[in-house]
Design a protein around this motif. Structure first.
Motif, PDB file in Angstrom:
ATOM      1  N   ILE A   1       0.838  -1.203   0.000  1.00 14.46           N
ATOM      2  CA  ILE A   1       0.000   0.000   0.000  1.00 14.46           C
ATOM      3  C   ILE A   1       0.870   1.248   0.000  1.00 14.46           C
ATOM      4  CG2 ILE A   1      -1.650   1.314   1.389  1.00 14.46           C
ATOM      5  CD1 ILE A   1      -2.950  -1.392   2.090  1.00 14.46           C
ATOM      6  N   GLN A   2       1.964   1.215   0.746  1.00 14.38           N
ATOM      7  CA  GLN A   2       2.883   2.357   0.767  1.00 14.38           C
ATOM      8  C   GLN A   2       3.507   2.562  -0.626  1.00 14.38           C
ATOM      9  OE1 GLN A   2       6.367   2.016   3.324  1.00 14.38           O
ATOM     10  NE2 GLN A   2       6.070   4.143   3.958  1.00 14.38           N
ATOM     11  N   LYS A   3       3.832   1.487  -1.314  1.00 15.63           N
ATOM     12  CA  LYS A   3       4.382   1.590  -2.672  1.00 15.63           C
ATOM     13  C   LYS A   3       3.356   2.233  -3.611  1.00 15.63           C
ATOM     14  CE  LYS A   3       6.057  -0.927  -6.645  1.00 15.63           C
ATOM     15  NZ  LYS A   3       5.537  -1.866  -7.577  1.00 15.63           N
ATOM     16  N   LEU A   4       2.104   1.782  -3.544  1.00 13.59           N
ATOM     17  CA  LEU A   4       1.053   2.350  -4.396  1.00 13.59           C
ATOM     18  C   LEU A   4       0.864   3.840  -4.101  1.00 13.59           C
ATOM     19  CD1 LEU A   4      -1.572  -0.522  -4.165  1.00 13.59           C
ATOM     20  CD2 LEU A   4      -0.241   0.105  -6.183  1.00 13.59           C
ATOM     21  N   ASP A   5       0.842   4.205  -2.827  1.00 13.47           N
ATOM     22  CA  ASP A   5       0.654   5.612  -2.452  1.00 13.47           C
ATOM     23  C   ASP A   5       1.843   6.473  -2.873  1.00 13.47           C
ATOM     24  OD1 ASP A   5      -1.801   4.979  -1.433  1.00 13.47           O
ATOM     25  OD2 ASP A   5      -1.144   4.963   0.672  1.00 13.47           O
ATOM     26  N   ALA A   6       3.052   5.928  -2.774  1.00 12.12           N
ATOM     27  CA  ALA A   6       4.245   6.671  -3.187  1.00 12.12           C
ATOM     28  C   ALA A   6       4.231   6.920  -4.696  1.00 12.12           C
ATOM     29  CB  ALA A   6       5.509   5.911  -2.788  1.00 12.12           C
ATOM     30  N   GLU A   7       3.804   5.931  -5.460  1.00 13.64           N
ATOM     31  CA  GLU A   7       3.705   6.102  -6.912  1.00 13.64           C
ATOM     32  C   GLU A   7       2.695   7.196  -7.246  1.00 13.64           C
ATOM     33  OE1 GLU A   7       2.984   2.483  -9.134  1.00 13.64           O
ATOM     34  OE2 GLU A   7       4.125   1.353  -7.677  1.00 13.64           O
TER      35      GLU A   7
END
Length: 147
Positions: free
Chosen positions: A8-14
């Motif tokens: 989820i953190q990866k998706l939000d960072a993108e």
């Protein structure tokens, strides 16, 4: 931090680092999040470096342009979008057989494929005087007299 939080953190960072017009990436983000809630086994695939929101969008755009025919506007139904995203991330189905980072090639028009096609002659405008019968070449004044 557990693996789900990392995904989820990866998706939000993108999403945070995307360009100004990122509404389409937000929609893809929401679909991926919903799919993650359905099956925990998808998490590891989201964390793979090649799986990004931008590349998922490029896959969708490529497929939409390929299937649009002669129209200039394209649309993907929500269930079709979810299927494309699931296939892109490797959640189900066969992977796509093209590189989403490569620009799709436009089809060559049929006329361009024929090397001996006749050239279309340029049209030339006809002078206004040629459209009037002989003897009526005088202009008429808007107030009733002849010019």
């Amino acid at each position: 931090m557990d693996i789900m939080e990392q995904a989820i953190q990866k998706l939000d960072a993108e999403l945070a680092t995307a360009a100004d017009d990122r509404g389409y990436l937000f929609a893809i983000n929401q679909i991926v999040r919903a799919l993650l809630l359905e099956d925990d086994s998808y998490v590891e695939k989201v964390l793979e470096e090649k799986h990004t929101l931008e590349r998922a969008y490029k896959v969708m755009r490529h497929l939409a342009q390929k299937n649009r025919g002669g129209t200039t506007c394209v649309c993907i139904a929500p269930d079709e979008a979810q299927d494309i995203i699931g296939r892109f991330y490797g959640f189900w189905g066969e992977p796509f057989d093209f590189d989403p980072d490569e620009k799709p090639k436009r089809p060559i028009p049929a006329a361009a494929k024929r090397p001996n096609a006749p050239a279309v002659p340029k049209s030339t405008p006809i002078p206004a005087a040629a459209n009037k019968p002989a003897g009526q070449l005088n202009q008429i004044d808007l107030f009733g007299g002849e010019a």
